[in-house]
Scaffold this motif. Sequence first.
Motif, PDB file in Angstrom:
ATOM      1  N   MET A 280       0.823  -1.208   0.000  1.00 20.59           N
ATOM      2  CA  MET A 280       0.000   0.000   0.000  1.00 20.59           C
ATOM      3  C   MET A 280       0.861   1.264   0.000  1.00 20.59           C
ATOM      4  N   LEU A 281       2.021   1.225   0.640  1.00 21.16           N
ATOM      5  CA  LEU A 281       2.911   2.386   0.659  1.00 21.16           C
ATOM      6  C   LEU A 281       3.512   2.647  -0.723  1.00 21.16           C
ATOM      7  N   PHE A 285      -2.494   5.474  -4.473  1.00 18.97           N
ATOM      8  CA  PHE A 285      -3.874   5.686  -4.929  1.00 18.97           C
ATOM      9  C   PHE A 285      -4.753   4.522  -4.481  1.00 18.97           C
ATOM     10  N   GLN A 286      -4.265   3.302  -4.673  1.00 18.59           N
ATOM     11  CA  GLN A 286      -5.048   2.135  -4.265  1.00 18.59           C
ATOM     12  C   GLN A 286      -5.294   2.145  -2.758  1.00 18.59           C
ATOM     13  N   ARG A 313     -16.407  -1.759  -0.796  1.00 17.99           N
ATOM     14  CA  ARG A 313     -15.620  -0.763  -1.536  1.00 17.99           C
ATOM     15  C   ARG A 313     -14.903   0.143  -0.555  1.00 17.99           C
ATOM     16  N   THR A 314     -13.590   0.262  -0.704  1.00 17.03           N
ATOM     17  CA  THR A 314     -12.783   1.024   0.251  1.00 17.03           C
ATOM     18  C   THR A 314     -12.955   2.528   0.074  1.00 17.03           C
ATOM     19  N   PHE A 315     -13.130   2.981  -1.179  1.00 17.07           N
ATOM     20  CA  PHE A 315     -13.432   4.389  -1.438  1.00 17.07           C
ATOM     21  C   PHE A 315     -14.053   4.502  -2.823  1.00 17.07           C
ATOM     22  N   ASN A 316     -14.729   5.592  -3.058  1.00 14.53           N
ATOM     23  CA  ASN A 316     -15.388   5.812  -4.348  1.00 14.53           C
ATOM     24  C   ASN A 316     -14.416   6.441  -5.332  1.00 14.53           C
TER      25      ASN A 316
END
Length: 456
Positions: A280-281, A285-286, A313-316
Motif C-alpha cells: 500500500m505504501l 492511490f489504491q 468498496r474502500t473508497f469511491n
Amino acid sequence: MRTRMRMAAILIMVLCLSLAAGCSIFGGEAVEPVDSDISGTIKVMYWDEQSFMNKYGYLFMAEHEHMDIEVVSTSKLHSYSPGEVPDLNAAYHKLIEEEKPDVIMVGIDELERLAADGVLYDLEPAIIRDKFDIANIHPTIIEYLRMKGKGKLYALAPTFTSQALFINKDLFEKHGIALPSDKLSWEELFLTAMRFPVTGGDKGRIFGYDNGEYRNTPYNLLLTVADAMGLKMEQQGKVTLQTPSWKHAFELVAQLYKSGVVQVGDLPKTPDMSYTEMWMLDHLFQAGRVAMTMGDPDMLKDLSQIDEAEGERTFNWEILNAPTVSSGQSRNFELNEVFAVNAHSPNLEAAWEFVKYSSGDEIARIRSRNPDEMWSRTTHMQTKDSKNMEPFYQLSFDRNEMPANSRFAELPQLLETVITTELNEVVDGRKSVEEALAAIELEAQVQLIQLNAQTE
C-alpha cells in the motif's frame, strides 16, 4: 466479327491463366482463394512461446485443427554481453532473415521500414476478399497503421495500451474541491492537485497527484508530460531542448513538485509491516491516499482485488479521460503486438489466417473479459467493475509524427541523472528553468556523440 470473338476468347484465356497462377491483373501477387482445410505449420514471431500459446496459440489451433504454430522468440534479441551496446534494429532484421517467419511481429517504426523494403504483404486485398470486418476495430488504430504504411494496411494490432485519469471522489468531497471536468489539460490537472493539503505525517497525509508506480519521480513525470505534448529530445540527430515547449513542460513539473503535493521517494517501511501494508505504501492511490493518478486497466484489477479483500468498496473512484494538450494531436496509446504477413512467405494464406484470427471478433469476445487487456476490436468493450471503459478508448496521434531514430532510443534513459539533478535545482530555487535546460542539452549532446560513435 469472328476476329473480334477470337480476340475476346484469347483475352479471357489469358486472364484465367493469370488468375490461376496467382497473379493479379492489377500487378503483384494476389492472395489465393480461401481453402477451408488449410493445414501445415506457420512460424510466428512473438516474445516467447508460452505467453504466445496462452494468449493466441491454443485458441487459434482449436479453431484450425489442421494447423500448427512454431514460435520464433524475440527474447534472443536481448541476449548480449555486459557492457555491449547492441544494435537491436540490426539484430531484429537478422532474426527475420535467418528464421524467415511467416508472421512478423513488428514495432511501429519497423513497420514503416519493412513495408518500404517490400518485406510485408499488403493485407487490403485479402480483407476485401474475405469481407473481414475492420469497421469495428478502433478507427484511430486503423488510421494510424495506414499512415505508417504510407496509405496501405500492412498489419493489424489486436491489442493496445492507453491510460486514463483515476480520481478519488471521496477525497474531493472531503476537502470541498469540485470534481475535475472530463477534458482536463495538464495545466488544469496540476492546478487542481495543488488545491489539496500538504500537511500531515508519513502515515496519514494525502497527496494531490501521483504519477503511478515506478514513475513518481520528477524525471518520469517530465517524460510523461513531454510525451503527451509530442516533444522529442532528438530531432534529425540534433538535441532540441531549449525551446518554448520544453520550457513549458519543465515549468509545469517543477511547479508541481515545488508545491509539495506529490510524494517524492519511497515512504518509510518498518520490519514489522505486513506485505499488504508495504504494498500500500508503494501504491498510494489504491490505498486511498491520492486524489488523482494516471493508470492503465491494471489499476482496475488492483482496486477490485482490494475491495474483495476488504469485503466492501474502500473508497469511491471514477475514471476520466487522460489529460490533453492544446494541439490534441499527440499519440496517447501504444500498440502492444502488431502482426504482419511476410511477403516472401510460402504460406501466405495460412499466415493471413492467423493475422485475421488474432484481430478477429471471436478472440476479442473471449479475451476482452480479462480486465488488464485492451482489445482494438471495440465490439466487446466491457464495462469493468461497473466502470465505463470509454476513457481508455479516447485515442489520438500526431498525423505529422516522424519515425523514431532507433539509434538514439536510449537517450532519455542516459539523461535520467542530469534531468533529475537539474529539476531538483529548479524546485529548490537554485537555478532557472533556462539554466537547467541548457545544462541538460549540453549533456545530451555529449551522449548523442557517444551513441553516434558506438553505432558507426
